[in-house]
Write a protein that holds these residues in place. Sequence first.
Motif, mmCIF file in Angstrom:
data_model
loop_
_atom_site.group_PDB
_atom_site.id
_atom_site.type_symbol
_atom_site.label_atom_id
_atom_site.label_comp_id
_atom_site.label_asym_id
_atom_site.label_seq_id
_atom_site.Cartn_x
_atom_site.Cartn_y
_atom_site.Cartn_z
ATOM 1 N N ARG A 14 34.512 53.358 46.223
ATOM 2 C CA ARG A 14 33.133 53.715 46.514
ATOM 3 C C ARG A 14 32.863 54.861 47.172
ATOM 4 N N ASP A 15 33.736 55.804 47.283
ATOM 5 C CA ASP A 15 33.738 56.893 48.036
ATOM 6 C C ASP A 15 34.917 57.641 47.580
ATOM 7 N N TYR A 16 34.374 59.237 46.982
ATOM 8 C CA TYR A 16 35.354 59.694 46.392
ATOM 9 C C TYR A 16 35.353 61.211 46.886
ATOM 10 N N GLN A 17 36.599 61.682 46.784
ATOM 11 C CA GLN A 17 36.805 63.186 47.416
ATOM 12 C C GLN A 17 36.161 64.153 46.428
ATOM 13 N N TYR A 159 39.434 60.803 43.012
ATOM 14 C CA TYR A 159 40.259 60.494 44.120
ATOM 15 C C TYR A 159 39.765 59.864 45.183
ATOM 16 N N PRO A 160 40.263 58.761 45.793
ATOM 17 C CA PRO A 160 39.528 57.889 46.835
ATOM 18 C C PRO A 160 39.258 58.892 48.154
ATOM 19 N N GLY A 161 38.016 58.683 48.674
ATOM 20 C CA GLY A 161 37.497 59.366 49.915
ATOM 21 C C GLY A 161 38.009 58.283 50.957
ATOM 22 N N GLY A 162 36.790 57.881 51.631
ATOM 23 C CA GLY A 162 37.157 56.622 52.714
ATOM 24 C C GLY A 162 36.854 55.346 52.088
ATOM 25 N N ASP A 163 36.424 54.381 52.786
ATOM 26 C CA ASP A 163 36.294 53.125 52.306
ATOM 27 C C ASP A 163 34.647 52.691 52.326
ATOM 28 N N ARG A 164 33.949 53.579 52.307
ATOM 29 C CA ARG A 164 32.368 53.240 52.393
ATOM 30 C C ARG A 164 32.141 52.528 51.415
#
Length: 179
Positions: A14-17, A159-164
């Motif tokens: 639920r957080d994307y680059q 692409y995954p960002g953080g883990d928000r």
Amino acid sequence: METLAALAKRKSVRDYQNRGVEKEKLAAVIAAGRQAPKAGPVQFTVVREAECLKRLNDATLAAMKNSGNEFLVGRASLPGYQPLYGAPVLILVSAPSGPYARDAAAGAVVAMTIAATDLGLGSCYVVSPVLGLAGEPGLTERLALPEGFAPLCGVLLGYPGGDRFSTPAAEAAENVNFV
Ligand SMILES: Cc1cc2nc3c(=O)[nH]c(=O)nc-3n(C[C@H](O)[C@H](O)[C@H](O)COP(=O)(O)O)c2cc1C
């Protein structure tokens, strides 16, 4: 990646680059969805236009806030919550109404989440954009769906960002029995 490893690794991102998905990877994910079990026709609509994603995100946020559903209102009220999570791609799955349409669409979405994991992409199974579309007939028209098809669910990719906003790890529930 082996299939069982991808199944074990998949989780909702639920957080994307701020980075697009390569054409080849997108094609492989779509192919996985099309290969899923079917119970009638389904349509895959790949939404990549930033302006379209933004409109859908905003309409979904408003629909969640006005839904009267405690869970959805709570999610939509989290600081910084955006229901499309900044994902660069949303693949919506639509079908004509029928007793098994939703099951078939769900199967296709799940297959796409596994393919995405295998390819190193993040994904999230979503139904909330369907709520957003319900309040935005103009946007639904923009999807150019075949006559009689309605959006049922979708998958976010990127692409995954953080883990928000990540889902807390579920406790190991006793939800298997053998007869
Ligand atoms: C039918 C269905 C609808 C879902 N809709 C949403 C959604 O609209 N937004 C969202 O962030 N997650 C959505 N999810 C993802 C679930 O919240 C998630 O799969 C669950 O919390 C378990 O977490 P995991 O996927 O990380 O294992 C949906 C999942 C299913 C099966």
